[in-house]
Design a protein around this motif. Structure first.
Motif, PDB file in Angstrom:
ATOM      1  N   SER A  93       0.846  -1.190   0.000  1.00 18.58           N
ATOM      2  CA  SER A  93       0.000   0.000   0.000  1.00 18.58           C
ATOM      3  C   SER A  93       0.881   1.240   0.000  1.00 18.58           C
ATOM      4  CB  SER A  93      -0.908   0.035   1.239  1.00 18.58           C
ATOM      5  OG  SER A  93      -0.156   0.392   2.391  1.00 18.58           O
ATOM      6  N   ILE A  94       0.311   2.358  -0.441  1.00 21.01           N
ATOM      7  CA  ILE A  94       0.973   3.649  -0.363  1.00 21.01           C
ATOM      8  C   ILE A  94      -0.033   4.654   0.183  1.00 21.01           C
ATOM      9  CG2 ILE A  94       0.461   4.061  -2.814  1.00 21.01           C
ATOM     10  CD1 ILE A  94       3.418   5.592  -0.914  1.00 21.01           C
ATOM     11  N   SER A  95       0.379   5.423   1.181  1.00 21.12           N
ATOM     12  CA  SER A  95      -0.462   6.491   1.720  1.00 21.12           C
ATOM     13  C   SER A  95       0.047   7.821   1.185  1.00 21.12           C
ATOM     14  CB  SER A  95      -0.428   6.494   3.255  1.00 21.12           C
ATOM     15  OG  SER A  95      -1.080   5.343   3.756  1.00 21.12           O
ATOM     16  N   THR A  96      -0.860   8.618   0.612  1.00 22.13           N
ATOM     17  CA  THR A  96      -0.433   9.844  -0.059  1.00 22.13           C
ATOM     18  C   THR A  96      -0.252  11.034   0.869  1.00 22.13           C
ATOM     19  OG1 THR A  96      -2.731  10.437  -0.603  1.00 22.13           O
ATOM     20  CG2 THR A  96      -1.501   9.151  -2.245  1.00 22.13           C
ATOM     21  N   HIS A  97      -0.723  10.939   2.096  1.00 21.57           N
ATOM     22  CA  HIS A  97      -0.419  11.948   3.112  1.00 21.57           C
ATOM     23  C   HIS A  97      -0.795  11.385   4.480  1.00 21.57           C
ATOM     24  CE1 HIS A  97      -4.675  12.691   2.408  1.00 21.57           C
ATOM     25  NE2 HIS A  97      -4.744  13.548   3.400  1.00 21.57           N
ATOM     26  N   PHE A  98      -0.583  12.148   5.532  1.00 16.67           N
ATOM     27  CA  PHE A  98      -0.663  11.580   6.878  1.00 16.67           C
ATOM     28  C   PHE A  98      -2.049  11.573   7.492  1.00 16.67           C
ATOM     29  CE2 PHE A  98      -0.321  16.074   7.857  1.00 16.67           C
ATOM     30  CZ  PHE A  98      -0.895  16.249   9.106  1.00 16.67           C
ATOM     31  N   HIS A  99      -3.046  12.190   6.874  1.00 14.94           N
ATOM     32  CA  HIS A  99      -4.393  12.216   7.444  1.00 14.94           C
ATOM     33  C   HIS A  99      -5.029  10.825   7.435  1.00 14.94           C
ATOM     34  CE1 HIS A  99      -4.952  16.799   6.480  1.00 14.94           C
ATOM     35  NE2 HIS A  99      -4.242  16.588   7.579  1.00 14.94           N
ATOM     36  N   ASP A 100      -6.059  10.658   8.263  1.00 18.37           N
ATOM     37  CA  ASP A 100      -6.729   9.356   8.393  1.00 18.37           C
ATOM     38  C   ASP A 100      -7.360   8.879   7.094  1.00 18.37           C
ATOM     39  OD1 ASP A 100      -6.065   8.817  10.977  1.00 18.37           O
ATOM     40  OD2 ASP A 100      -7.992   9.397  11.844  1.00 18.37           O
ATOM     41  N   ASP A 101      -7.821   9.819   6.248  1.00 22.91           N
ATOM     42  CA  ASP A 101      -8.462   9.384   5.000  1.00 22.91           C
ATOM     43  C   ASP A 101      -7.455   8.856   3.993  1.00 22.91           C
ATOM     44  OD1 ASP A 101      -7.367  11.862   4.499  1.00 22.91           O
ATOM     45  OD2 ASP A 101      -9.207  12.783   3.753  1.00 22.91           O
ATOM     46  N   SER A 102      -6.209   8.781   4.400  1.00 25.57           N
ATOM     47  CA  SER A 102      -5.167   8.208   3.564  1.00 25.57           C
ATOM     48  C   SER A 102      -4.414   7.077   4.259  1.00 25.57           C
ATOM     49  CB  SER A 102      -4.168   9.301   3.161  1.00 25.57           C
ATOM     50  OG  SER A 102      -3.055   8.774   2.496  1.00 25.57           O
ATOM     51  N   ALA A 103      -4.296   7.190   5.599  1.00 27.31           N
ATOM     52  CA  ALA A 103      -3.381   6.292   6.313  1.00 27.31           C
ATOM     53  C   ALA A 103      -3.982   5.584   7.516  1.00 27.31           C
ATOM     54  CB  ALA A 103      -2.148   7.087   6.759  1.00 27.31           C
ATOM     55  N   ALA A 104      -5.289   5.719   7.750  1.00 24.70           N
ATOM     56  CA  ALA A 104      -5.881   5.129   8.964  1.00 24.70           C
ATOM     57  C   ALA A 104      -5.762   3.611   9.003  1.00 24.70           C
ATOM     58  CB  ALA A 104      -7.351   5.534   9.088  1.00 24.70           C
ATOM     59  N   GLY A 105      -5.685   2.982   7.834  1.00 22.65           N
ATOM     60  CA  GLY A 105      -5.625   1.526   7.799  1.00 22.65           C
ATOM     61  C   GLY A 105      -4.225   0.948   7.894  1.00 22.65           C
ATOM     62  N   THR A 106      -3.222   1.811   8.041  1.00 22.16           N
ATOM     63  CA  THR A 106      -1.835   1.335   8.086  1.00 22.16           C
ATOM     64  C   THR A 106      -1.615   0.319   9.202  1.00 22.16           C
ATOM     65  OG1 THR A 106      -1.007   3.417   7.153  1.00 22.16           O
ATOM     66  CG2 THR A 106       0.567   2.055   8.357  1.00 22.16           C
TER      67      THR A 106
END
Length: 252
Positions: A93-106
């Motif tokens: 996976s790649i998260s495009t920024h640090f907000h939850d709508d991008s990275a909450a599932g990390t």
């Protein structure tokens, strides 16, 4: 009168409880192109109401890559199950920024040993928030998640200091994430307004051949979304300047 007031209060409490317990819409996954699926997850956010957030699943033969996780670990688990039920292997996976709508599932992806990626700056900002970082990071303007097939590019600050976009050159599809806007600039709490126009111009120059552009919120569009983003950013800068106190203004 007192009985009426008590009844009104009880009705208000019941209404609030019902609203609080109201379930969110289920995660949506829809095909937008051969081997490209749009996933949309939902969350109620104070001040914004029900918010729909976009991400992608990109298939490369039997391998699957998640571009931005859903907005919760629970929906991320649902997405991984959806992918696996169709016989694909989630390779990263790649998260495009640090907000939850991008990275909450990390955190969920890490727990099931799926490789997670983010820029070094994104990981630093996630760590500052006290959340779980991606396992792998990069510190370059351009990074290939999958060589010649999935490129991650940093255009400069805008929606956040760390926002990147993801380009699928074979499909000419650009995932703009929350950097790309169609109606308004949205949440500006972590934005770098003064840099956004130049960053948008860089995207227009680099990806003018894009057929489809996927924003973090809203409908999939074409390359005109990049110009729309530039115009909104310019308006945002102008508006911000107009409300700044002049250098000679008093503290009052």
């Amino acid at each position: 009168m007192r009985n009426i007031s008590v009844l009104s209060l009880l009705l208000l409490i019941i209404t609030n409880i019902c609203f609080a317990d109201e379930s969110l819409p289920d995660l949506k996954v829809e095909k937008i192109e051969d081997s490209i699926y749009l996933h949309t997850s939902f969350e109620k956010i104070a001040g914004w109401g029900l918010v729909a957030s976009n991400g992608l699943v990109v298939l490369d033969n039997n391998d699957a890559y998640i571009i931005d996780t859903p907005i919760s670990p629970q929906d991320t688990e649902v997405l991984v199950k959806w992918i696996r039920e169709r016989g694909f292997i989630v390779k990263g996976s790649i998260s495009t920024h640090f907000h939850d709508d991008s990275a909450a599932g990390t955190s969920y992806l890490n727990s099931v040993s799926i490789p997670t990626h983010a820029s070094k700056l994104t990981n630093e900002l996630i760590h500052k928030d006290g959340r779980e970082q991606a396992k792998y990071s990069f510190d370059s303007t351009s990074y290939w998640l999958v060589k010649d097939k999935i490129e991650v590019f940093y255009p400069g600050a805008g929606h956040t200091r760390d926002n990147v976009v993801v380009w699928m050159p074979n499909k000419k599809i650009l995932f703009g994430g929350c950097f790309v806007k169609s109606k308004s600039l949205g949440y500006l709490g972590d934005a770098v307004l003064e840099s956004w126009p130049a960053s948008a111009e860089k995207l227009i120059s680099r990806y003018r051949a894009a057929r489809l552009v996927v924003p973090g919120h809203g409908k999939v569009g074409d390359v005109s979304l990049l110009t729309k983003t530039l115009n909104l950013a310019l308006e945002g800068v102008a508006s911000n300047k107009s409300i700044q106190p002049s250098a000679n203004a008093s503290a009052d």
